[in-house]
Enzyme design. Structure first.
Site, PDB file in Angstrom:
ATOM      1  N   HIS D 103       0.873  -1.172   0.000  1.00 39.67           N
ATOM      2  CA  HIS D 103       0.000   0.000   0.000  1.00 39.67           C
ATOM      3  C   HIS D 103       0.910   1.222   0.000  1.00 39.67           C
ATOM      4  O   HIS D 103       1.936   1.235   0.686  1.00 39.67           O
ATOM      5  CB  HIS D 103      -0.834   0.095   1.274  1.00 39.67           C
ATOM      6  CG  HIS D 103      -1.861  -0.967   1.435  1.00 39.67           C
ATOM      7  ND1 HIS D 103      -1.599  -2.194   1.939  1.00 39.67           N
ATOM      8  CD2 HIS D 103      -3.196  -0.949   1.159  1.00 39.67           C
ATOM      9  CE1 HIS D 103      -2.710  -2.908   1.980  1.00 39.67           C
ATOM     10  NE2 HIS D 103      -3.688  -2.196   1.513  1.00 39.67           N
ATOM     11  N   GLU D 234     -10.749  -6.773  -5.011  1.00 39.58           N
ATOM     12  CA  GLU D 234     -10.692  -7.814  -3.994  1.00 39.58           C
ATOM     13  C   GLU D 234     -11.976  -7.814  -3.182  1.00 39.58           C
ATOM     14  O   GLU D 234     -12.214  -6.921  -2.376  1.00 39.58           O
ATOM     15  CB  GLU D 234      -9.492  -7.545  -3.069  1.00 39.58           C
ATOM     16  CG  GLU D 234      -9.334  -8.564  -1.972  1.00 39.58           C
ATOM     17  CD  GLU D 234      -8.093  -8.286  -1.131  1.00 39.58           C
ATOM     18  OE1 GLU D 234      -7.118  -7.716  -1.669  1.00 39.58           O
ATOM     19  OE2 GLU D 234      -8.110  -8.619   0.063  1.00 39.58           O
ATOM     20  N   ASP D 298      -5.127 -13.775  -3.011  1.00 47.99           N
ATOM     21  CA  ASP D 298      -4.524 -13.372  -1.738  1.00 47.99           C
ATOM     22  C   ASP D 298      -4.642 -14.590  -0.845  1.00 47.99           C
ATOM     23  O   ASP D 298      -5.704 -14.893  -0.305  1.00 47.99           O
ATOM     24  CB  ASP D 298      -5.257 -12.158  -1.157  1.00 47.99           C
ATOM     25  CG  ASP D 298      -4.494 -10.867  -1.460  1.00 47.99           C
ATOM     26  OD1 ASP D 298      -3.713 -10.860  -2.443  1.00 47.99           O
ATOM     27  OD2 ASP D 298      -4.679  -9.877  -0.743  1.00 47.99           O
ATOM     28  N   ASP D 309     -11.867 -11.833  10.078  1.00 50.68           N
ATOM     29  CA  ASP D 309     -10.729 -12.110   9.228  1.00 50.68           C
ATOM     30  C   ASP D 309      -9.494 -12.388  10.083  1.00 50.68           C
ATOM     31  O   ASP D 309      -8.922 -11.461  10.657  1.00 50.68           O
ATOM     32  CB  ASP D 309     -10.513 -10.819   8.410  1.00 50.68           C
ATOM     33  CG  ASP D 309      -9.853 -11.043   7.090  1.00 50.68           C
ATOM     34  OD1 ASP D 309      -9.766 -12.181   6.637  1.00 50.68           O
ATOM     35  OD2 ASP D 309      -9.423 -10.032   6.486  1.00 50.68           O
ATOM     36  N   ASP D 311      -6.731 -14.026   8.866  1.00 53.26           N
ATOM     37  CA  ASP D 311      -5.558 -13.876   7.996  1.00 53.26           C
ATOM     38  C   ASP D 311      -4.399 -14.771   8.399  1.00 53.26           C
ATOM     39  O   ASP D 311      -3.268 -14.298   8.588  1.00 53.26           O
ATOM     40  CB  ASP D 311      -5.080 -12.407   8.005  1.00 53.26           C
ATOM     41  CG  ASP D 311      -5.880 -11.528   7.062  1.00 53.26           C
ATOM     42  OD1 ASP D 311      -6.638 -12.062   6.232  1.00 53.26           O
ATOM     43  OD2 ASP D 311      -5.738 -10.289   7.150  1.00 53.26           O
ATOM     44  N   ASP D 342      -1.424 -12.491   1.968  1.00 53.91           N
ATOM     45  CA  ASP D 342      -2.087 -11.463   2.760  1.00 53.91           C
ATOM     46  C   ASP D 342      -2.404 -12.077   4.121  1.00 53.91           C
ATOM     47  O   ASP D 342      -3.557 -12.375   4.450  1.00 53.91           O
ATOM     48  CB  ASP D 342      -3.352 -10.993   2.046  1.00 53.91           C
ATOM     49  CG  ASP D 342      -3.857  -9.677   2.635  1.00 53.91           C
ATOM     50  OD1 ASP D 342      -3.275  -9.208   3.628  1.00 53.91           O
ATOM     51  OD2 ASP D 342      -4.825  -9.121   2.105  1.00 53.91           O
TER      52      ASP D 342
END
Lengths: 442, 442, 442, 442
Positions: D103, D234, D298, D309, D311, D342
């Site tokens: 980012h 996404e 991802d 989430d 992750d 990700d």
């Protein structure tokens, strides 16, 4: 010279249901007697210091959004702590709320070591005590924050590190002392890190046994210092951990009973935690109450379609508010517990007025529920229908079952000599019950 | 002259991991010794009569899809019952499974009244007993079906009708007697209607108390008739009811403890029920096992994205199978319990061969897990990492905590005089633990 | 000589909000004008034949519980079909509802082959037509039941068997003809088996393409026979399948658009399906409406803590009822669609009166919502706040964005030359919005 | 003089499946040819800068836990940015990964205004470009962080403030330029704030239209600057918002199609987002791929029992890894996309080695899946069973359906003149398919 942080806002007034003023109460009229007591005695509202005075709007994907008038980055941490305490008491006074709840670390900053941290806490408590005397406000409950600091990342009472257990014990000891000093009515345990992320590195039984040891020490210490308040455990199924040991009311009560701690603790039920554990909040309240274990309610609501704790203020459904209040009325109230607003503004609600709107909306929703629930109980229609449904246990074979006079052998004999119960089985009339309930919800 | 219902299928053979024959075992080799015992002693597989011989493929939106060779609508219900029993024993023999599980009402039809129903049951049990003698098969467990008949629509032990409670008691009494007569090793309680659809018409405490009374009578009757098997309760959070009282392992154990029944019962954990209650199956197994309460596993799996019980056969993830078997190995096995396939074919799997594929897939998945888990435990790598993680409780202040020698006061003193534990806090290495686990999963 | 199946029950009357009679309307006053139209024109209620006249109380764990007065096992299937139709029209008349909805196979039994099945259907439709003429009632919509019979176990339009696709086409053709003949106002597609249990045996793209082919043929045939009603698709995310192709409104509209079918169909949103897909019902209504695609509502509600379709009648939360009705009022009504009660009695509600209680409760809940929503829109307070929130797009750079006059380059120039928008970002006042909404909910 | 942040760790080597070294690859052998291409070409792994170099272990209930060697609070923000970039390239080199993702705001700090912020970004990109040249690494994709800063609290492209839309446009413009300059292969849009918390203050259609306008400008600008990479969206259903507009693959593709943007974008599917939307990750991949829209993955995994989430890195189930890789192999690979991790360390994994363990575990899990999937496709057994299942559409009436030669009329004629398809309906053999799949999973 008292700073004023909410200069444009006066004491919130009761204006009645027809008012269109969002800065007024439409249902909550503190001194009005409902079901035999002033509303404020049934409701015993409390403001949560952490959400209201420490919540900055950050979330896992975003940074702070709030710029509260009492925050000033140029001040040192203790000065800031004093300002927040002052803001708290101004807010309580204007809102007309008589209780507040706090975590130790929210009201005072950590120092270089535990000793200095404790000193910081004492200084802030000195100020709070002064302001309490001026306002008549007192803590509904205090608690220790055992989840935010990285030392607790593996757990506090359930940390695999004995040193962390000791540190947590020291912290709770001080927090209980401080709560006592402030005249707090209860003391809460929420075990945000007492759980696991993965069983791959976890010894379940060791952690549960340590949790019991910790709670036993807390109960002992409570007696030692003469704290008369209730010790409360707040269940939550998950978040931040994948599995939190105090999963729900049944799990928590079972754990207390296993470890001989049931008489030392009650529960603090949070509605959003209830729904995260796939129970309705009413279920958790009814279950806890039926076990004599409902001590306090952390009142908030979640989003029914999200899987995390949104901690919203207003129970928007008046039916739900009615049902929750009915449980409280049936057990004669929550005192010394009450309703703590463990709720936060939406991240993008950034005006100082929003703090008032949020609490007013939450208080009014429950006050509306209280008025409805009082009618519901006073009329007795709903309760008598339920009672009648179980009346077969008041006589004959039903009474024998209840009194333990019969076993399988006698019941087989009864079943063989009586008509099949299907021949006389009444309807549950579940849909009629919904209509009847709706009659009481205004 | 024995009918043959699976004429083209012989006894399923072990062909080893490189086999490409879906009608053979690739991992399950019954007599092969793994971790000190033959595989069949660790696994103690059982076929569920209801799904396999009574499942017709109907679901809430569809009618029956199966046309099994033993079903013949022209026969009377008792003749059909006998045929199904024969099919069951042929199937068990060909599959190489030594246990079966049954509900009373699945194996024999209801008669005009309870007395005739009991007679029907006895006749079917006579045949089953004959076939058991021929085959050496016996029940892993029996149970009473207290949820299908409309007389139980408001509950069985928790029905508001005392007559229904009595009828259910009579039914369980008979089912326990029949299980004893068949040499069954355990007896199971799954309370499909012991819960509520809505609190609007429910008196929670009355229902819970009646459930306890019922279970107490069952334990008393077990002793009275000299049944040596284990009484098992099978938790499930919801479905068909909105809330089922035996929600999960913690809730059920808490309930048993409350009512002084903990020593009379163990748990039968079903994996799909575990996930419906937002727990991993491994969690439910570990928790039950740590309480000395894991008696049996209803082995199946669900769909991780659906909110109802899909009861699928094969745990497709070998990691999960390994973890489940590791819990079983650690407690030295499940006997007298075992692994019952409480699983059903997909509605659109309609060939007789599918019954074999389903069980073979399920058995092989667990056998693969057993082989992996044996390596995992024998190597000791994983367990020793966990043990080391908690080693601070083996000495010093940690040992004092465990032994109850210290309280908050002593721990505060310790904390004030030692460095903040954050200074020496190890990583949890959760990701490394995943890698190490994966090394054992083949 | 017309049989009477509800002999003790007359036409349900409006008695107003203070009535305590559960067999009366408290909010629904059919001819009363609200927001410019009689309530019955806004609400256009319909009774679902399948749940009300074919629902027997069975569920995946239990057999039938209902013993409706029109059911008589001694009669032949066609006689039974006629009796149910008569019961339907008596029920509609007494309830004061002008529409009904049906599946082809619910109103008439299958024959030995498709030709005879079609004849059966025609005979029942003859009777329904007669009764419609006598009562003025007509179908809100008809549909074909393509999910119950085992021939559809792999799907109907998405079956891997071309013969099943053909059979389903023939069935829909006939159902559309029959709906036309009865003066039905809409025709619905709910694809209960159009999805998959597992991707292991599924070719996703083939199935989706076949579904599109089927819908295209339906649209063609509609034009061919001059049916002027709306074709409606009813989304549902899962159940009975693990994945249903018409997952939610967005998925379904996207699919229609992909295949050039968007102008031929609208959506029939069911509230319980909405929540199963993790959306609020209001979301699904607003989204569909904003796409010009909201054609009908299958009104019911689910249990917020269960993962399957409970199809309950009464939206008990008056806030939710208000919000749903506000969407309908904003788009000027649903006609030719309406509100179909795709809802069933709880399994243990077995009295004939319960059918009335259930519908009265459901109708009143929406009527209450309608009255609230009318006030909400007429006052304009809520809408104007929302409009003001977006006013920056009515002028200046916002207007240029909307009109496509600027791109990234111009916007960068703007951003570089204007203050950071954080400096002037208003609060969302989400909590105030909740208070304002609650003012309109009575 | 290059600082070294991982001094004790060399380049990670491939040691093969029997290795017991957690710091080595057991399945990933970058240059080994599998299914016709080197593994690294199939897998195209990328490290996510934000999680790995900006993740500090904070969560909604806890503060930072990591003390990475490159972090130094005494340095100014730009110096820190440079150090992190250096750490990134050292990490990539040692891990043997050729791509990174970033980012804009993660790699460079905001300045006093947008102009200075852009300058900061350029300076960091200068350094990254140098290091890229030395190492051969390049961005798999770049993106703009439009969710963390409070200016985006009401949304970025969907903010009610036109000034925020403009600011976001400027930010994306710059991020696209920077991605182009770095030789990035794709550009991603994840709309973390493009959704709503409550419909009470939201104009749904305005927000969706603005989102389309924004994406159209992005596609225009891409063409303008000659960026040849793929634009990727996404999907995520919720979190941080209650409803996120790019809910899932079907919703997102439908939206793109509605606004004429389908040819300008592809999807970046994240597995944990898939499961949060109640889809399996395989479903989202298969669906996107069948639409020609699968551009990147991802790669991560979630906890199947939590509603947010998590992750996590390693897809621990080798069956799932096999299925995901099979989708990728069937479409011939993901290039110019790849597999971006990700994923983040658990909060309590705080050692620098954990960063390696996490990525190694994740890479190996997919490499294992790739090897299995290659065998699966090469053997052809699974695919040919599926193909055979649909073969009735290759000839006769099935072919006529596919070719649009028949409509309802012809199909009715066919159905009336052919046997009911139930007579010849094959089993789905779903359980056999599970066994066959398991044969390929090692």
């Amino acid at each position: 010279c008292q700073l004023e942080f909410f200069p444009g806002i006066g004491e919130i007034q009761y204006e009645g249901p027809t008012s269109r003023n969002p800065m007024a109460f439409r249902y909550y009229n503190a001194s009005e007697v409902v079901h035999g007591k002033p509303m404020k005695e049934w409701l015993r509202f409390s403001v949560a210091f952490w959400h209201t005075f420490r919540g900055d709007g950050s979330d896992p994907f975003g940074s702070a959004t709030k710029a509260w008038p009492w925050e000033d980055a140029s001040l040192d941490p203790m000065e800031m702590a004093f300002r927040r305490i002052r803001a708290n008491f101004e807010f309580l006074r204007k809102l007309g709320v008589e209780y507040w709840c706090f975590h130790d670390r929210d009201i005072a900053p950590e120092g270089r070591d535990l000793a200095e941290t404790n000193e910081n806490l004492d200084k802030v408590v000195d100020l709070a005590l002064d302001l309490q005397k001026q306002t008549g406000v007192r803590p509904l409950w205090g608690t220790a924050q055992l989840f935010k600091h990285p030392r607790y990342m593996h757990g506090a009472a359930t940390s695999p590190q004995a040193g962390v257990f000791a540190y947590a014990a020291a912290q709770v000891k001080k927090a209980m002392e401080v709560t006592l000093r402030l005249g707090g009515l209860n003391y809460v345990f929420w075990g945000g890190r007492e759980g696991y992320h993965t069983l791959r590195n976890t010894h379940l039984k060791t952690e549960l046994d340590n949790l019991a040891r910790f709670l036993r020490m807390a109960a002992d210490y409570k007696r030692k210092i003469g704290f008369k308040g209730t010790l409360l455990i707040e269940p939550k199924p998950q978040e931040p951990t994948k599995h939190q040991y105090d999963w729900d009311a049944a799990t928590t009560i079972g754990f207390l009973r296993e470890h001989g701690l049931k008489n030392d603790f009650k529960l603090n039920i949070e509605c959003n935690h209830a729904t995260l554990s796939q129970h309705s909040c009413e279920h958790e309240l009814q279950f806890s109450s039926s076990q004599g274990m409902l001590g306090n309610i952390d009142i908030n609501t979640g989003d029914p379609q999200t899987g995390w704790d949104t901690d919203q203020f207003q129970i928007s459904d008046p039916v739900e508010a009615t049902l929750l209040m009915a449980v409280v009325l049936r057990q004669g109230g929550l005192a010394p517990g009450g309703f703590n607003f463990d709720a936060k503004l939406r991240r993008e609600s950034t005006a100082v007025e929003d703090l008032f709107y949020a609490h007013i909306g939450g208080m009014d929703a429950l006050a509306r529920g209280l008025r409805n629930a009082a009618r519901l109980l006073e009329q007795g229609e709903v309760d008598s229908v339920i009672q009648a449904r179980y009346s077969s246990f008041d006589e004959g074979i039903g009474k024998d079952i209840v009194n333990g006079k019969v076993g399988f052998k006698e019941l087989e004999k009864y079943a063989l000599s009586h008509p099949d119960p299907i021949e006389d089985l009444p309807s549950a009339h579940a849909e009629k019950a919904e209509i009847v309930l709706s009659m009481y919800v205004q």
